[in-house]
Design a protein around this motif. Structure first.
Motif, PDB file in Angstrom:
ATOM      1  N   GLY A 186      13.974 -45.228  99.898  1.00 45.73           N
ATOM      2  CA  GLY A 186      13.287 -45.163 101.176  1.00 45.73           C
ATOM      3  C   GLY A 186      12.814 -46.490 101.716  1.00 45.73           C
ATOM      4  N   GLY A 187      12.965 -47.542 100.934  1.00 44.63           N
ATOM      5  CA  GLY A 187      12.569 -48.846 101.432  1.00 44.63           C
ATOM      6  C   GLY A 187      13.522 -49.349 102.499  1.00 44.63           C
ATOM      7  N   GLY A 188      13.152 -50.457 103.115  1.00 41.71           N
ATOM      8  CA  GLY A 188      14.005 -51.034 104.143  1.00 41.71           C
ATOM      9  C   GLY A 188      13.252 -52.018 104.992  1.00 41.71           C
ATOM     10  N   LEU A 189      13.862 -52.358 106.108  1.00 47.25           N
ATOM     11  CA  LEU A 189      13.277 -53.293 107.064  1.00 47.25           C
ATOM     12  C   LEU A 189      12.683 -52.498 108.217  1.00 47.25           C
ATOM     13  N   VAL A 190      11.444 -52.781 108.545  1.00 46.58           N
ATOM     14  CA  VAL A 190      10.768 -52.080 109.629  1.00 46.58           C
ATOM     15  C   VAL A 190       9.913 -53.079 110.406  1.00 46.58           C
ATOM     16  N   GLN A 191       9.742 -52.809 111.680  1.00 51.59           N
ATOM     17  CA  GLN A 191       8.902 -53.683 112.489  1.00 51.59           C
ATOM     18  C   GLN A 191       7.427 -53.394 112.253  1.00 51.59           C
ATOM     19  N   SER A 192       6.621 -54.383 112.501  1.00 50.42           N
ATOM     20  CA  SER A 192       5.177 -54.219 112.389  1.00 50.42           C
ATOM     21  C   SER A 192       4.723 -53.033 113.247  1.00 50.42           C
ATOM     22  N   GLY A 193       3.880 -52.192 112.661  1.00 48.17           N
ATOM     23  CA  GLY A 193       3.434 -50.991 113.344  1.00 48.17           C
ATOM     24  C   GLY A 193       4.258 -49.767 113.040  1.00 48.17           C
ATOM     25  N   GLY A 194       5.379 -49.954 112.377  1.00 48.23           N
ATOM     26  CA  GLY A 194       6.269 -48.852 112.048  1.00 48.23           C
ATOM     27  C   GLY A 194       5.834 -48.100 110.809  1.00 48.23           C
ATOM     28  N   SER A 195       6.659 -47.131 110.429  1.00 45.98           N
ATOM     29  CA  SER A 195       6.357 -46.270 109.291  1.00 45.98           C
ATOM     30  C   SER A 195       7.555 -46.168 108.356  1.00 45.98           C
ATOM     31  N   LEU A 196       7.265 -45.926 107.108  1.00 40.82           N
ATOM     32  CA  LEU A 196       8.287 -45.648 106.103  1.00 40.82           C
ATOM     33  C   LEU A 196       7.733 -44.623 105.133  1.00 40.82           C
ATOM     34  N   THR A 197       8.609 -43.831 104.570  1.00 37.59           N
ATOM     35  CA  THR A 197       8.234 -42.931 103.490  1.00 37.59           C
ATOM     36  C   THR A 197       9.086 -43.256 102.274  1.00 37.59           C
ATOM     37  N   LEU A 198       8.432 -43.625 101.205  1.00 37.78           N
ATOM     38  CA  LEU A 198       9.116 -43.919  99.956  1.00 37.78           C
ATOM     39  C   LEU A 198       9.136 -42.679  99.074  1.00 37.78           C
ATOM     40  N   SER A 199      10.198 -42.536  98.311  1.00 38.66           N
ATOM     41  CA  SER A 199      10.337 -41.422  97.381  1.00 38.66           C
ATOM     42  C   SER A 199      10.440 -41.939  95.958  1.00 38.66           C
ATOM     43  N   CYS A 200       9.860 -41.197  95.054  1.00 30.69           N
ATOM     44  CA  CYS A 200       9.942 -41.490  93.629  1.00 30.69           C
ATOM     45  C   CYS A 200      10.438 -40.206  92.964  1.00 30.69           C
ATOM     46  N   ALA A 201      11.707 -40.181  92.630  1.00 27.84           N
ATOM     47  CA  ALA A 201      12.322 -38.988  92.064  1.00 27.84           C
ATOM     48  C   ALA A 201      12.482 -39.137  90.559  1.00 27.84           C
ATOM     49  N   ALA A 202      12.113 -38.097  89.840  1.00 27.85           N
ATOM     50  CA  ALA A 202      12.220 -38.126  88.389  1.00 27.85           C
ATOM     51  C   ALA A 202      13.413 -37.312  87.922  1.00 27.85           C
ATOM     52  N   SER A 203      14.014 -37.758  86.854  1.00 27.06           N
ATOM     53  CA  SER A 203      15.053 -36.981  86.181  1.00 27.06           C
ATOM     54  C   SER A 203      14.790 -37.034  84.685  1.00 27.06           C
ATOM     55  N   GLY A 204      15.051 -35.934  84.018  1.00 24.09           N
ATOM     56  CA  GLY A 204      14.832 -35.874  82.582  1.00 24.09           C
ATOM     57  C   GLY A 204      13.444 -35.420  82.167  1.00 24.09           C
ATOM     58  N   PHE A 205      12.548 -35.266  83.120  1.00 24.66           N
ATOM     59  CA  PHE A 205      11.220 -34.737  82.826  1.00 24.66           C
ATOM     60  C   PHE A 205      10.632 -34.144  84.103  1.00 24.66           C
ATOM     61  N   ILE A 206       9.599 -33.319  83.919  1.00 21.63           N
ATOM     62  CA  ILE A 206       8.972 -32.633  85.039  1.00 21.63           C
ATOM     63  C   ILE A 206       7.810 -33.467  85.533  1.00 21.63           C
TER      64      ILE A 206
END
Length: 126
Positions: free
Chosen positions: A8-28
């Motif tokens: 979910g990272g990337g380049l965004v202008q000041s004032g913008g929004s981003l949503t990062l995700s942290c996905a797990a595999s192999g455990f709950i």
């Protein structure tokens, strides 16, 4: 293999929004406290936010309150970091980390987490 993967990272202008995700595999992930950290070039790593096991407790760095929100989606085995009103000083590599069965994540320090993702770059342009 147990692992965390950020996206979910990337380049965004000041004032913008981003949503990062942290996905797990192999455990709950629901049974883990999860923290988000960031590191800017030449700076120390700092904690951004964390959510305790089962979501009972949430902590956000004082300087980021009102702009950053952490949340869980247990069905997707994922923790999110929503970031709004981004500023150039928010630029850095954002990483998530997990520690099992911990209910007061504000007590945790980076060295106490058991699993780490590889990080995702966030760049905020002015």
């Amino acid at each position: 293999q147990s692992q965390l993967v950020e996206s979910g990272g990337g380049l965004v202008q000041s004032g913008g929004s981003l949503t990062l995700s942290c996905a797990a595999s192999g455990f709950i992930l629901e049974y883990f406290a999860v923290g988000w950290f960031r590191q800017a070039p030449g700076e120390e790593r700092e904690e951004v936010s964390c959510v305790s096991t089962r979501g009972g407790s949430i902590n956000v760095a004082d300087s980021l309150k009102g702009r950053f929100t952490i949340s869980r989606d247990n069905a997707k085995n994922t923790v999110y970091l929503q970031m709004h009103s981004l500023k150039p000083e928010d630029t850095g590599i954002y990483s998530c980390a997990a520690k099992p069965n911990y209910y007061t994540c504000s007590d945790l320090r980076a060295g106490e987490y058991n699993y780490w993702g590889q990080g995702t770059q966030v760049t905020v342009s002015s």
